[in-house]
Design an enzyme around this catalytic site. Structure first.
Site: not given
Ligand code: PDD
Length: 293
Positions: A35, A54, A103, A105, A150, A182, A206
């Site tokens: 996503y 990304r 279903r 894997h 992501k 993070e 991320l």
């Molecule tokens: N999340 N690290 C993680 C684990 C994240 O889920 C996000 C963003 C970030 C920051 O990334 P960016 O600056 O590209 O938004 C770092 C989004 C906002 C979410 O899951 O809603």
């Protein structure tokens, strides 16, 4: 209000409550999907090229091709965002590996992805609120070793955020092998002796789009910065701690594990960086994309 908004699903625009994927979708069954969350300011999507690059990397990492060209994505974002003209929004997109009768894997061949996107309105920026800062706790990072993707498999993040809420905090900073990585949905910066530090790119975090912009702005404005590991002890004694994301922008952490960060109020460098970031948003509103060549 938001129920009247249209969502994008596999080439169609439908009322959000009618945009459905089958119960056999692999995103639902296996978390087999990726996503993006793209901020829009004044109705205009921000740093789109960075988010799409990304997305390409996330898809490649899970062995998928991007089902749409960047210009097709761009048209979708514009159409969704136009529904809330002039408003700040978060545009969400998800690409799943699709739905299949059995279903299993094993990755199917061929893959027929499900592609969806929708937008949600955000309240306008509130400087007084931003200046109050946020409270954060640290927790052990129990996530997998591909946090650079992501992916929608966010249960560890969700549980960490639940614990933070229970303890009266807004976010949790995740600690892996003694180093701060993070937040559950945000990237980490500290300021220590005048140096702005963020953990280096790795499979454990991320590569945030907001983080990249902060690093660009630091470089341009002569703020010394480094990508370096941040030990848990270093985090506790930092002069400033920030968390960045597309939804939080640059949030100043004023309390960490129940103790004040610095003076217990946002630091000097936060005010400077926040102003640079806000100026970037204003340039977007006035028709010029910020640092998005
Ligand atoms: N999340 N690290 C993680 C684990 C994240 O889920 C996000 C963003 C970030 C920051 O990334 P960016 O600056 O590209 O938004 C770092 C989004 C906002 C979410 O899951 O809603």
């Amino acid at each position: 209000m938001s129920d009247e908004l249209l969502a994008y699903l596999n080439g169609e625009y439908l009322p959000r409550d009618q945009a459905c994927v089958p119960i056999t979708d692999r995103g639902l069954l296996f978390g087999d999907s990726v996503y993006e969350v793209i901020p829009a300011y004044g109705g205009l999507p921000f740093r789109v090229r960075h988010h799409l690059n990304r997305l390409d990397r996330s898809l490649a990492a899970i062995r998928m091709h991007n089902p749409l060209a960047h210009r097709q994505w761009q048209a979708i974002f514009e159409r969704l965002a136009q529904q809330l003209p002039g408003q700040d929004q978060s545009i969400y997109l998800q690409v799943t590996r699709g739905a299949y009768p059995v279903r299993n894997h094993v990755i199917p061949d061929p893959v027929v992805p499900n592609v969806l996107a929708f937008t949600s309105a955000n309240p306008p920026r509130d400087f007084a609120k931003a200046q109050r800062g946020i409270k954060v706790i640290t927790l052990e990072d129990i996530r997998w070793h591909r946090c650079d993707i992501k992916a929608t498999t966010l249960l560890a993040n969700v549980l960490a955020r639940a614990q933070a809420s229970e303890e009266g905090a807004d976010e949790a900073i995740l600690i892996r092998d003694g180093a701060a990585m993070e937040g559950t949905a945000s990237n980490l910066f500290i300021v220590s002796n005048g140096l702005l530090i963020t953990p280096p790119d790795s499979a454990e975090l991320l590569p945030g789009i907001t983080r990249d912009l902060v690093l660009e702005l630091a470089g341009e404005s002569g703020v010394p910065f480094a990508q370096a590991a941040i030990g848990a002890a270093e985090l506790e004694t930092a002069d400033e701690v920030w968390l960045t994301s597309s939804t939080r922008e640059i949030a100043a952490v004023v309390e960490l594990n129940g103790r004040p960060v610095g003076s217990g109020a946002p630091g000097e460098l936060w005010y400077r960086m926040d102003a640079l970031f806000q100026a970037c948003k204003e340039r977007l509103r006035s028709g010029a994309e910020c640092h998005d060549d």
